[in-house]
Write a protein that holds these residues in place. Structure first.
Motif, PDB file in Angstrom:
ATOM      1  N   SER A 230      17.288   7.362   2.267  1.00 27.23           N
ATOM      2  CA  SER A 230      16.331   6.189   2.108  1.00 27.23           C
ATOM      3  C   SER A 230      16.594   5.238   3.314  1.00 27.23           C
ATOM      4  CB  SER A 230      16.684   5.098   0.808  1.00 27.23           C
ATOM      5  OG  SER A 230      16.685   5.928  -0.219  1.00 27.23           O
ATOM      6  N   GLY A 231      15.828   5.292   4.227  1.00 31.19           N
ATOM      7  CA  GLY A 231      15.542   4.176   5.298  1.00 31.19           C
ATOM      8  C   GLY A 231      15.278   2.776   4.573  1.00 31.19           C
ATOM      9  N   PHE A 232      15.887   1.912   5.110  1.00 31.17           N
ATOM     10  CA  PHE A 232      15.801   0.367   4.811  1.00 31.17           C
ATOM     11  C   PHE A 232      16.010  -0.418   5.929  1.00 31.17           C
ATOM     12  CE2 PHE A 232      20.076  -1.604   4.205  1.00 31.17           C
ATOM     13  CZ  PHE A 232      20.730  -0.398   4.482  1.00 31.17           C
ATOM     14  N   ARG A 233      15.655  -1.886   5.456  1.00 29.00           N
ATOM     15  CA  ARG A 233      16.090  -2.859   6.467  1.00 29.00           C
ATOM     16  C   ARG A 233      16.257  -4.045   5.113  1.00 29.00           C
ATOM     17  NH1 ARG A 233      11.044  -2.649  10.187  1.00 29.00           N
ATOM     18  NH2 ARG A 233      10.807  -4.902   9.674  1.00 29.00           N
TER      19      ARG A 233
ATOM     20  N   VAL B  27      19.627   0.416  -2.406  1.00 27.66           N
ATOM     21  CA  VAL B  27      18.592   1.560  -2.378  1.00 27.66           C
ATOM     22  C   VAL B  27      19.357   2.880  -2.518  1.00 27.66           C
ATOM     23  CG1 VAL B  27      17.192   0.194  -0.546  1.00 27.66           C
ATOM     24  CG2 VAL B  27      18.848   1.716   0.310  1.00 27.66           C
TER      25      VAL B  27
ATOM     26  N   LEU C 204      13.615  -6.533   4.137  1.00 27.27           N
ATOM     27  CA  LEU C 204      12.418  -6.092   3.542  1.00 27.27           C
ATOM     28  C   LEU C 204      13.057  -6.111   1.850  1.00 27.27           C
ATOM     29  CD1 LEU C 204      11.078  -3.288   5.418  1.00 27.27           C
ATOM     30  CD2 LEU C 204      10.045  -5.478   5.110  1.00 27.27           C
ATOM     31  N   HIS C 205      14.151  -6.658   1.545  1.00 26.70           N
ATOM     32  CA  HIS C 205      14.553  -6.564   0.407  1.00 26.70           C
ATOM     33  C   HIS C 205      15.077  -8.237   0.002  1.00 26.70           C
ATOM     34  CE1 HIS C 205      14.684  -2.514  -0.748  1.00 26.70           C
ATOM     35  NE2 HIS C 205      14.943  -2.182   0.517  1.00 26.70           N
TER      36      HIS C 205
ATOM     37  N   CYS D  14      20.879   3.057   7.617  1.00 26.79           N
ATOM     38  CA  CYS D  14      20.733   1.945   7.977  1.00 26.79           C
ATOM     39  C   CYS D  14      20.566   1.623   9.499  1.00 26.79           C
ATOM     40  CB  CYS D  14      22.189   1.003   7.587  1.00 26.79           C
ATOM     41  SG  CYS D  14      22.255  -0.694   7.994  1.00 26.79           S
TER      42      CYS D  14
END
Lengths: 342, 342
Positions: A282-285, A151, A288-289, A255
């Motif tokens: 970019s917030g992400f988990r 991301v 979700l990828h 993260c």
């Protein structure tokens, strides 16, 4: 034809420290697999810090449900071998992962959802990969590390990458992958030992102990020309220092923000620099990828096999040791990924 | 053969309010265009708030240079017609934009850089577009509005979009484009009149006056199911309210944070929600999205011509009025884009 098998059950919820007295090992009858099911002989089961949150009458809101008393622990990632199959796509001898851990055998629906967003039960490539890696660096942790680099558009290498909490489960993979990808990696951690490991073993370009040096100062010293990417496991003053240090078109992978979990959270007061320097946060988990799971397992698996990325694990032998493994892990007596070999 | 032409020059820097006494209109000789140059008869010149910052001995660090005394004002976007060309790609009769405003004629290098990142001098399509639009909605302001929607992946429509400062230069274009693109637009502004304009004229789904209602409360009322995109012109409590209200995979276009420009800036204390909800915050500047200029001018130009997007302008006639136009604009006596027709 049903056959006996052993499993760990929860008998009471701990008030304070968890110990073997809160569990018992019970023999139960495992049925034959029905239509769309397989019977698995488990070989490795995971011991995660999050289990502790489920060992209470009511788990925290938004988290997984608590483990019922007198039952096995459902929702704990496990690897095993298919010994009987009644489901398309699964053959006897296949190695699979599924969510029915802390037991020797499990009957599993082919489409069962794993915890941590790792998808559904599936056949794992174990030709030259130790199967337990799928419970560690090739599982949720690896996916979080890899998708964070994705991301932040940092899979290409050749830039300056700062990783915080770089000796942690996710951070240590990010730092090592960063070096492997050809980034100039700056790493921060919370002790002199961790900093030494990052410099001497991982080979980062620079590392600092944030207890001894403020991140902003350390970045001025270690990355005087600025950074391109920040992999944020901390938030707070670390994130502010990153926004100051990022160059034009820099990226941040958000993260986690450990520093906000206790006490009054503080936002990055210099967020306006994102506009000035055209930064993307970019917030992400990782969960979700899932589209990156195969790519991660292939690339990171290769780096682990060639030894350019390493990870640590602490292994306990036999189902009876699972409660002790959990107790030891929660008391800080294990290092790296904690596993039970069945 | 050099010919006389009139231009405004700065004669002194204002201590307080700017007025006509700080300028004079001077006749100078304009030379014939040399190789790679064109001679332009200016028709429209821009009056920007930023000019005031350059009317001092030392302009703020990082901003454009101050205007020297006894010289014309270079770096002010202007539209005109080519009346003599010695440069490839420019014909007599072409309408162009260039940075030599506040004067009747200018000799311009074909490759001259415009201010505000609008690229180099170029021929404008004025077949059915009023040329002065290129100094307003089809110029830097339009590019900022359009590229903000682009970085937030909001050009598709069909989502819930909150725009703050939605009656401002950029915000009013964003709100109108949002409606035109088929978004459910929530708009905020600082007065009842602006809110009424947004609801009655722009046709947003909901609008609120942030002086009368906290953004967090207003969003609960107007977007109880949350928002997908936030176009941020304000920062501070607006950005925090957006992070609370954004749904999974939401996006924020960070265009400016007026609320941080005076007083102690506060960061968004709930930035950890970006990780939890997989949010992306994109700082951006229109000037770094020149690749969208043609697309913006084509699409927004079409909407302006059909009337589905409107803009306001205040026009002064003749070069002598330029200083008065600046004074009036800085005193709040103009609305929309301020222009001088030459």
């Amino acid at each position: 034809m049903a056959a006996p098998s052993r499993q760990v059950q929860v008998v009471s919820y701990p008030e304070g420290e968890v110990g073997p007295e809160h569990f018992e090992v019970v023999s139960v009858d495992v049925p034959d697999p029905g239509a769309g099911q397989v019977l698995v002989r488990n070989t490795w089961t995971s011991v995660d810090p999050g289990l502790r949150l489920r060992l209470r009458a009511e788990a925290p809101a938004g988290y997984f449900a608590s483990f019922p008393l007198g039952s096995a622990l459902d929702g704990v990632l496990t690897v095993g071998q298919v010994i009987a199959s009644n489901a398309e796509g699964f053959e006897v001898g296949d190695t699979v992962w599924h969510p029915y851990g802390w037991r020797e055998h499990a009957v599993v629906d082919a489409g069962v959802e794993l915890m941590n967003g790792a998808g559904t039960m599936r056949v794992l490539d174990v030709a030259d990969t130790p199967p337990q890696w799928y419970l560690g660096p090739l599982g949720a942790i690896g996916l979080t590390a890899y998708s964070g680099l994705a991301v932040a558009d940092a899979l290409g290498g050749g830039e300056t990458l700062w990783v915080s909490a770089a000796a942690g489960a996710v951070g240590s993979l990010v730092a090592q992958m960063g070096v492997r990808l050809g980034h100039r990696v700056i790493a921060s951690a919370g002790s002199a030992e961790k900093v030494a490991w990052l410099v001497d073993e991982v080979g980062v370009a620079g590392a600092f102990d944030y207890h001894r040096e403020q991140p902003a100062r350390a970045l001025e010293r270690l990355a005087p020309d600025g950074i391109d990417v920040y992999f944020d496991n901390v938030g707070g003053d670390h994130l502010e220092a990153a926004l100051d240090a990022l160059r034009m078109h820099g990226r941040v992978a958000l993260c986690g923000s450990i520093s906000d979990y206790e006490g009054e959270p503080t936002g990055p007061r210099n967020i306006f620099l994102a506009t000035a320097k055209h930064l993307t946060l970019s917030g992400f988990r990782g969960s979700l990828h899932m589209e990156l799971l195969d790519e991660m397992q292939s690339r990171l698996g290769g780096w682990l096999r060639e030894g350019s990325v390493t990870h640590r694990e602490t292994v306990y032998a036999g189902l009876d040791q699972a409660p002790v493994a959990l107790q030891d892990m929660l008391s800080g007596r294990t290092s790296g990924k904690t596993l039970v070999r069945l």
